[in-house]
Design an enzyme around this catalytic site. Sequence first.
Site, PDB file in Angstrom:
ATOM      1  N   SER A  15      34.683  36.608  38.548  1.00  0.00           N
ATOM      2  CA  SER A  15      35.627  36.903  37.472  1.00  0.00           C
ATOM      3  C   SER A  15      34.956  36.774  36.115  1.00  0.00           C
ATOM      4  O   SER A  15      34.042  35.955  35.933  1.00  0.00           O
ATOM      5  CB  SER A  15      36.814  35.932  37.549  1.00  0.00           C
ATOM      6  OG  SER A  15      37.615  35.994  36.392  1.00  0.00           O
ATOM      7  N   TYR A  43      40.428  27.696  37.608  1.00  0.00           N
ATOM      8  CA  TYR A  43      40.192  28.978  38.276  1.00  0.00           C
ATOM      9  C   TYR A  43      38.771  29.463  37.986  1.00  0.00           C
ATOM     10  O   TYR A  43      38.018  29.835  38.900  1.00  0.00           O
ATOM     11  CB  TYR A  43      41.209  30.009  37.807  1.00  0.00           C
ATOM     12  CG  TYR A  43      40.871  31.421  38.217  1.00  0.00           C
ATOM     13  CD1 TYR A  43      40.973  31.819  39.542  1.00  0.00           C
ATOM     14  CD2 TYR A  43      40.441  32.361  37.274  1.00  0.00           C
ATOM     15  CE1 TYR A  43      40.654  33.109  39.927  1.00  0.00           C
ATOM     16  CE2 TYR A  43      40.125  33.653  37.646  1.00  0.00           C
ATOM     17  CZ  TYR A  43      40.229  34.025  38.972  1.00  0.00           C
ATOM     18  OH  TYR A  43      39.901  35.309  39.354  1.00  0.00           O
TER      19      TYR A  43
END
Length: 334
Positions: free
Chosen positions: A127, A152
């Site tokens: 990501s 995350y």
Amino acid sequence: MAILVTGAAGFIGFHLARHLLAQKHEVVGIDNLNAYYDPALKHARLKLLLSDPGFRFFQMDISDQKNLDQVFEGTAIESVAHMAAQAGVRYSLSNPQAYVQSNLAGFACILESCRHHQVKHLVFASSSSVYGANTKQPFCEDDPVDHPVSLYAATKKSNELMAHSYAHLYGLPVTGLRFFTVYGPWGRPDMAPFLFTKAIFEGLPIKVYNYGQMKRDFTYVDDIVEGVARVLARVPQPDPQWPQCPKASTSSAPYRLYNIGNNHPVLLMEFIKTLENAIGKKARMEMLPMQAGDMLSTSADIEALKRDTGFAPRTSLAQGLARLVAWYRDFYGV
């Protein structure tokens, strides 16, 4: 030989599986169909995939090593596209254990299955969040990413480190892909493009964080999928220039990292205006301060992706949002 797609009923996994099926690949899908967002959307995606005879599906959790190994043992899996993860920056603030279980324990199980079943190439979703507090832009794969601003992001950074260790220790060819704000039809209901679309249609206010002074490198899902498919077909080799010219994006092991982004950051207010034009209706906006875990701006350097695959995202924001809105009207009957 089959391609395994984890998270096959999820947003990107679904689109990738459809793309691979259209190319006449045999695809095996895994998904736990959890309730992080409306499972009905996941079931609708899955129904489309199951209509193709080249697709087989297993409902299971990737952190269940025994069941995962059984999938590998029952099918000749050539490569793996690991798209499954607990997604969402903000959800990680209140539910950290979900990220530890799926993104860390689950990824370890994927690595173990790939190692023991001689998978030729593992491609996994990282990501743009890994860039965290970095201020140099555009973000480059060789930049240090040591200051994540959400759990995350920390799990995605951890995935990259775990993957490299398996490439180094066991010769497992692995490629990590840093996705930049993916949007499009069948998108995740917890992300701004879907949330804003829904709210504007329903006449409800949208939450605009940092008073709209944020930038994102919005990337249309078809461009993401094309990039993933090209990388899947390109098994990484050890970089012959290592260790003389060490880079974070390559290695003396069969390991690579790539950004996949539109390479055109857009102000949040410009995004909202483009979405309003696609819907034909003005948004009601609730202006709010910056939220914990958010990044102020994202911008992808995609020179490595272009050099190695000959591909760069090409869908404009106006085109992509028009397609998202058209799908939303059709799927929800508005």
